[in-house]
Design an enzyme around this catalytic site. Structure first.
Site, PDB file in Angstrom:
ATOM      1  N   LYS A   1      -3.665 -66.836  -2.705  1.00 24.54           N
ATOM      2  CA  LYS A   1      -2.705 -65.783  -2.602  1.00 24.54           C
ATOM      3  C   LYS A   1      -3.159 -64.321  -2.526  1.00 24.54           C
ATOM      4  O   LYS A   1      -2.432 -63.582  -2.101  1.00 24.54           O
ATOM      5  CB  LYS A   1      -1.704 -65.999  -3.978  1.00 24.54           C
ATOM      6  CG  LYS A   1      -1.025 -67.347  -3.618  1.00 24.54           C
ATOM      7  CD  LYS A   1       0.134 -67.448  -4.600  1.00 24.54           C
ATOM      8  CE  LYS A   1       0.739 -68.972  -4.394  1.00 24.54           C
ATOM      9  NZ  LYS A   1       0.200 -70.036  -4.726  1.00 24.54           N
TER      10      LYS A   1
HETATM   11  C1  LIG Z   1       0.368 -71.095  -4.432  1.00 19.79           C
HETATM   12  C2  LIG Z   1      -0.426 -72.279  -4.451  1.00 19.79           C
HETATM   13  C3  LIG Z   1      -0.387 -73.558  -3.856  1.00 19.79           C
HETATM   14  C4  LIG Z   1       0.831 -73.895  -3.079  1.00 19.79           C
HETATM   15  O1  LIG Z   1       0.841 -72.923  -1.946  1.00 19.79           O
HETATM   16  P1  LIG Z   1       2.327 -72.943  -1.212  1.00 19.79           P
HETATM   17  O2  LIG Z   1       2.333 -71.476  -0.323  1.00 19.79           O
HETATM   18  O3  LIG Z   1       3.570 -72.556  -2.286  1.00 19.79           O
HETATM   19  O4  LIG Z   1       2.772 -74.107  -0.561  1.00 19.79           O
HETATM   20  C5  LIG Z   1      -1.290 -74.471  -3.692  1.00 19.79           C
HETATM   21  N1  LIG Z   1      -2.442 -74.085  -4.558  1.00 19.79           N
HETATM   22  C6  LIG Z   1      -2.663 -73.205  -5.333  1.00 19.79           C
HETATM   23  C7  LIG Z   1      -3.855 -72.867  -6.148  1.00 19.79           C
HETATM   24  C8  LIG Z   1      -1.482 -71.918  -5.376  1.00 19.79           C
HETATM   25  O5  LIG Z   1      -1.727 -71.032  -6.124  1.00 19.79           O
END
Ligand SMILES: *Cc1c(COP(=O)(O)O)cnc(C)c1O
Length: 463
Positions: free
Chosen positions: A112
């Site tokens: 993210k």
């Molecule tokens: C947010 C997240 C996901 C899922 O991603 P999306 O975009 O919500 O599908 C998977 N793994 C980790 C470690 C995350 O932080």
């Protein structure tokens, strides 16, 4: 480039307006009116370029005149300067035809950061120019919140409030949200699960009087600018493995469908992605939907991959919008049905279109632990539980014709208990953040109640 809502009833916006708005006023999500295509030559020319240059070339056609070229380049450079790896999103090989794209070298050790660090820079440029001040409220199952706080801490024109489900995030995730000392950072532990956090966030956005009074802005994965930032690493990974001359498949540990939807955009732009494989944990609404056509909520079951513990997958609405040929009224009807009955059935035509791009698989808790242990034994790579869900599902989808890239979405040290239970090894935090476990925490416990939350935001934000 203009942005339209997936429900067809909200004003058409520029990139900058859509970025600062987040959720559309008709409850929908903003999507580009048309997706720019890159030619095979333009894709081939990305080979060997620094990540930042690829980011500029891939994102530039989407940002319109909101930013000058120089502003966009400056934002990209600042966004990725704090990453702990020069390649930003390095690939490592797991086995014949199977690669891992490590997306966890950012400041909060999860993918993210790729989007959030950039959004922080872009918000700063756009707001600073207009002398505007906004309130960012986000809901998180763990990783979004820390990434948002890390991206916006100390910015003069922003207050950032993050709702996370009390007791359901890891110690490291919580501390990343509660230890920053800047006064514009507000960590809120809500009595409920992630879907409650997300529902209250949506309620705040739908309360237009409140929304306008505090200058509410969203940075959850529904924000188009976040999806766009994530398109870039599909290009860097695929081009290093032979695109545009060769097809590449991707498997994505999926929750809210933001990350994998970025892959869909890359594919629409002309990147030769064969299949995009949705990997879910035991919260498998997306796998069930792609298998049966029925999208049906059945409660959240907490797992060892908590950032994927969702029952409603917000960004899936964007994929539905495309699968329904851009028919906002049809999407609005499905979403109404979801709200009133807890589910809907995807039409045969739309399901067929979705299946042309997306495959899917589910990974149980035991399979997640076994995959962490097996991958360590076979390759020496220590996976976080989310990435393990991806590797497990990817293993069942590897084809002879195309290399498979699994996105590694978080660093193992972010989920040390699950990793230790699977392997006996407790992964250490990178040295640059080792003191986090000793810093004092600052957090407010809040009820699952809209009026109480709005009152708190009004009281706490700087004027
Ligand atoms: C947010 C997240 C996901 C899922 O991603 P999306 O975009 O919500 O599908 C998977 N793994 C980790 C470690 C995350 O932080």
């Amino acid at each position: 480039m203009r942005y339209i809502s997936t429900r067809g009833q909200a004003p058409v916006l520029s990139f900058g307006e859509a970025m600062l708005t987040g959720l559309a006023r008709d409850g929908g999500l903003y999507v580009p009116e048309a997706i720019p295509v890159m030619s095979a030559d333009e894709i081939a020319a990305l080979a060997g370029l620094p990540y930042e240059e690829v980011a500029f070339r891939v994102m530039r056609p989407f940002t319109g005149d909101t930013f000058s070229e120089e502003e966009l380049r400056r934002a990209i450079a600042a966004a990725y300067a704090g990453f702990g790896h020069a390649a930003r999103a390095p690939l490592v090989q797991l086995g014949p035809g199977h690669f891992l794209c490590e997306l966890f070298h950012g400041p909060t050790l999860a993918f993210k950061d790729f989007a959030m660090q950039l959004i922080g820079q872009l918000f700063q440029i756009a707001l600073g120019r207009e002398g505007r001040r906004i309130t960012i409220v986000g809901a998180t199952s763990g990783d979004t919140g820390s990434a948002a706080i890390e991206a916006f801490r100390g910015l003069p024109s922003v207050d950032v409030f993050i709702l996370f489900p009390h007791g359901r995030v890891s110690d490291v995730q919580r501390r990343q949200m509660t230890t920053p000392v800047e006064a514009n950072v507000h960590a809120l532990a809500l009595d409920g699960d992630f879907d409650d956090c997300q529902a209250r966030l949506k309620d705040m956005f739908n309360d237009f009087a409140f929304r306008d009074a505090v200058g509410l802005a969203g940075v959850n994965s529904i924000n188009w600018a976040r999806v766009l930032a994530q398109v870039v690493y599909y290009f860097t990974a695929a081009v290093s493995l032979g695109a545009p001359l060769r097809q590449v498949d991707f498997t994505v540990p999926t929750g809210n469908f933001g990350d994998i939807f970025a892959g869909y955009i890359a594919r629409q732009m002309g990147l030769p992605i064969g299949r995009l494989v949705v990997a879910t944990n035991q919260n498998d609404i997306l796998h069930r939907c792609l298998t049966t056509g029925r999208y049906e909520t059945d409660g959240v079951r907490p797992s060892i991959s908590p950032s994927m513990d969702i029952q409603v997958s917000s960004n899936f609405e964007r994929a539905l919008f495309h699968a329904y040929g851009g028919d906002g009224a049809a999407v609005a009807q499905l979403m109404d049905e979801l709200k009133s009955t807890g589910g809907f059935t995807v039409s045969q035509g739309a399901l067929q279109l979705l299946r042309e791009t997306f495959a899917s698989g589910r990974c149980s808790e035991e399979q997640t632990s076994e995959t962490i242990a097996a991958t360590l034994a076979e390759t020496g790579e220590l996976l976080c539980p989310h990435s393990a869900v991806g590797v497990f599902v990817a293993n069942a989808h590897i084809r002879a014709e195309a290399p498979m890239v699994t996105l590694a979405t978080a660093h193992p040290a972010k989920f040390p208990d699950a990793v230790q239970a699977a392997t006996g090894i407790r992964p250490a935090l990178p040295a640059r953040m080792a003191d986090m476990m000793d810093r004092p925490e600052r957090v407010t416990r809040v009820p699952n109640d809209l009026a109480a939350l709005e009152a708190l935001v009004l009281e706490r934000r700087a004027l």
